[in-house]
Design a protein around this motif. Structure first.
Motif, mmCIF file in Angstrom:
data_model
loop_
_atom_site.group_PDB
_atom_site.id
_atom_site.type_symbol
_atom_site.label_atom_id
_atom_site.label_comp_id
_atom_site.label_asym_id
_atom_site.label_seq_id
_atom_site.Cartn_x
_atom_site.Cartn_y
_atom_site.Cartn_z
ATOM 1 N N PRO A 1 0.805 -1.235 0.000
ATOM 2 C CA PRO A 1 0.000 0.000 0.000
ATOM 3 C C PRO A 1 0.836 1.284 0.000
ATOM 4 O O PRO A 1 1.885 1.356 0.634
ATOM 5 C CB PRO A 1 -0.797 -0.097 1.310
ATOM 6 C CG PRO A 1 -0.707 -1.517 1.740
ATOM 7 C CD PRO A 1 0.571 -2.048 1.177
ATOM 8 N N TRP B 1 -5.108 6.947 -3.348
ATOM 9 C CA TRP B 1 -6.318 6.212 -3.717
ATOM 10 C C TRP B 1 -5.991 4.825 -4.242
ATOM 11 O O TRP B 1 -6.712 3.868 -3.981
ATOM 12 C CB TRP B 1 -7.133 7.002 -4.730
ATOM 13 C CG TRP B 1 -7.548 8.329 -4.192
ATOM 14 C CD1 TRP B 1 -7.141 9.559 -4.627
ATOM 15 C CD2 TRP B 1 -8.432 8.579 -3.091
ATOM 16 N NE1 TRP B 1 -7.716 10.547 -3.864
ATOM 17 C CE2 TRP B 1 -8.512 9.978 -2.915
ATOM 18 C CE3 TRP B 1 -9.155 7.758 -2.231
ATOM 19 C CZ2 TRP B 1 -9.290 10.567 -1.927
ATOM 20 C CZ3 TRP B 1 -9.929 8.340 -1.246
ATOM 21 C CH2 TRP B 1 -10.002 9.732 -1.100
ATOM 22 N N PHE C 1 -5.396 2.727 -1.246
ATOM 23 C CA PHE C 1 -6.619 2.195 -0.645
ATOM 24 C C PHE C 1 -7.032 0.902 -1.354
ATOM 25 O O PHE C 1 -7.478 -0.050 -0.712
ATOM 26 C CB PHE C 1 -7.760 3.213 -0.717
ATOM 27 C CG PHE C 1 -7.702 4.269 0.344
ATOM 28 C CD1 PHE C 1 -7.511 3.956 1.670
ATOM 29 C CD2 PHE C 1 -7.852 5.608 0.010
ATOM 30 C CE1 PHE C 1 -7.459 4.925 2.650
ATOM 31 C CE2 PHE C 1 -7.802 6.599 0.978
ATOM 32 C CZ PHE C 1 -7.608 6.254 2.305
ATOM 33 N N VAL D 1 -4.775 -1.816 -0.061
ATOM 34 C CA VAL D 1 -5.201 -2.248 1.277
ATOM 35 C C VAL D 1 -6.419 -3.170 1.163
ATOM 36 O O VAL D 1 -6.483 -4.220 1.814
ATOM 37 C CB VAL D 1 -5.524 -1.033 2.182
ATOM 38 C CG1 VAL D 1 -6.228 -1.459 3.462
ATOM 39 C CG2 VAL D 1 -4.256 -0.260 2.508
ATOM 40 N N ALA D 2 -7.382 -2.783 0.325
ATOM 41 C CA ALA D 2 -8.584 -3.608 0.136
ATOM 42 C C ALA D 2 -8.214 -4.984 -0.415
ATOM 43 O O ALA D 2 -8.743 -6.005 0.046
ATOM 44 C CB ALA D 2 -9.560 -2.903 -0.797
ATOM 45 N N LEU E 1 -13.985 -3.395 7.219
ATOM 46 C CA LEU E 1 -13.017 -2.382 6.801
ATOM 47 C C LEU E 1 -12.802 -2.451 5.294
ATOM 48 O O LEU E 1 -12.659 -1.423 4.633
ATOM 49 C CB LEU E 1 -11.689 -2.601 7.535
ATOM 50 C CG LEU E 1 -10.550 -1.647 7.192
ATOM 51 C CD1 LEU E 1 -10.931 -0.196 7.501
ATOM 52 C CD2 LEU E 1 -9.297 -2.042 7.955
ATOM 53 N N VAL F 1 -13.066 0.859 2.451
ATOM 54 C CA VAL F 1 -11.783 1.161 1.806
ATOM 55 C C VAL F 1 -11.916 0.960 0.297
ATOM 56 O O VAL F 1 -11.407 1.757 -0.495
ATOM 57 C CB VAL F 1 -10.650 0.289 2.417
ATOM 58 C CG1 VAL F 1 -9.388 0.371 1.599
ATOM 59 C CG2 VAL F 1 -10.376 0.719 3.850
ATOM 60 N N SER F 2 -12.625 -0.093 -0.109
ATOM 61 C CA SER F 2 -12.868 -0.332 -1.545
ATOM 62 C C SER F 2 -13.683 0.804 -2.161
ATOM 63 O O SER F 2 -13.400 1.256 -3.273
ATOM 64 C CB SER F 2 -13.617 -1.650 -1.749
ATOM 65 O OG SER F 2 -12.869 -2.719 -1.283
ATOM 66 N N ALA G 1 -13.851 3.925 -1.077
ATOM 67 C CA ALA G 1 -12.981 5.107 -1.161
ATOM 68 C C ALA G 1 -12.040 4.994 -2.355
ATOM 69 O O ALA G 1 -11.831 5.971 -3.086
ATOM 70 C CB ALA G 1 -12.187 5.264 0.134
ATOM 71 N N HIS G 2 -11.491 3.813 -2.574
ATOM 72 C CA HIS G 2 -10.614 3.578 -3.733
ATOM 73 C C HIS G 2 -11.357 3.840 -5.038
ATOM 74 O O HIS G 2 -10.833 4.514 -5.931
ATOM 75 C CB HIS G 2 -10.085 2.145 -3.700
ATOM 76 C CG HIS G 2 -9.509 1.670 -4.993
ATOM 77 N ND1 HIS G 2 -8.305 2.125 -5.485
ATOM 78 C CD2 HIS G 2 -9.975 0.785 -5.915
ATOM 79 C CE1 HIS G 2 -8.048 1.545 -6.645
ATOM 80 N NE2 HIS G 2 -9.053 0.715 -6.923
#
Length: 197
Positions: A83, A93, A96, A99-100, A131, A135-136, A138-139
């Motif tokens: 990430p 972005w 994110f 991270v997802a 979570l 996060v997905s 937001a990405h």
């Protein structure tokens, strides 16, 4: 021409993955309620949840794989696994999204190893989906080509409303009532020595 097709497919598969992930999260919340759904037997709801979760994973892999091969996106293996180290246009972005993906990998691996690691460890990691989903989202909004377009924001709004409604439903006293009854039912089937009848 091929790059345009890859780019379009990468975007489309990301949108489909988000919608399926939303459906999986909502159904996951619903199946934990302990209350039956109208028309659908409980075992069918579990099967639907699992199928949608696996299908969303396939679309995530298509999304990532397509963008990895796309010469415009220019993503590297480290961009999709580590990430916030991406040299892409929107590294935060894209981070994110990484991270997802990492959370999704953790959930999949523990699901596959559920019988070996035990239900408690599986459930602990499975909570990461709470979570994973925001996060997905937001990405998708931050790095997606259509992330701020009207149609996508409407879609993201519907996804958000669906998850929020499911979470609020789960927090209602009726859910707690159903969970208490379910636990009492399980306890009544156990013998005093800890075994079951």
């Amino acid at each position: 021409m091929l790059d345009n097709v890859m780019w379009a497919f990468g975007r489309a598969s990301g949108v489909v993955a988000l919608v399926l992930l939303t459906a999986s999260v909502v159904i996951g919340i619903v199946t934990r309620s302990g209350r039956p759904l109208p028309v659908i037997p409980r075992f069918s709801v579990q099967l639907i949840h699992r199928t949608i979760a696996l299908t969303s994973t396939v679309f995530v892999l298509l999304h990532v794989g397509t963008l990895l091969l796309d010469s415009y996106a220019k993503l590297t293996l480290s961009d999709i696994l580590v990430p916030f180290l991406s040299a892409a246009k929107n590294p935060v972005w894209v981070g994110f999204g990484t991270v997802a993906l990492d959370l999704l990998i953790a959930v999949i691996v523990t699901a596959l190893l559920r019988n070996r690691i035990g239900t408690r460890a599986f459930k602990a990691v499975h909570w990461a989906t709470y979570l994973l989903w925001p996060v997905s989202l937001a990405h998708a909004i931050g790095s997606g080509t259509n992330g701020t377009s009207g149609w996508f924001l409407v879609l993201a709004g519907f996804c958000t409303l669906a998850v929020a409604a499911a979470v609020l439903w789960r927090l209602t006293p009726r859910f707690e009532e159903a969970a208490t009854l379910q636990e009492a039912s399980r306890n009544s089937l156990r013998r005093p020595d800890g075994g079951s009848r």
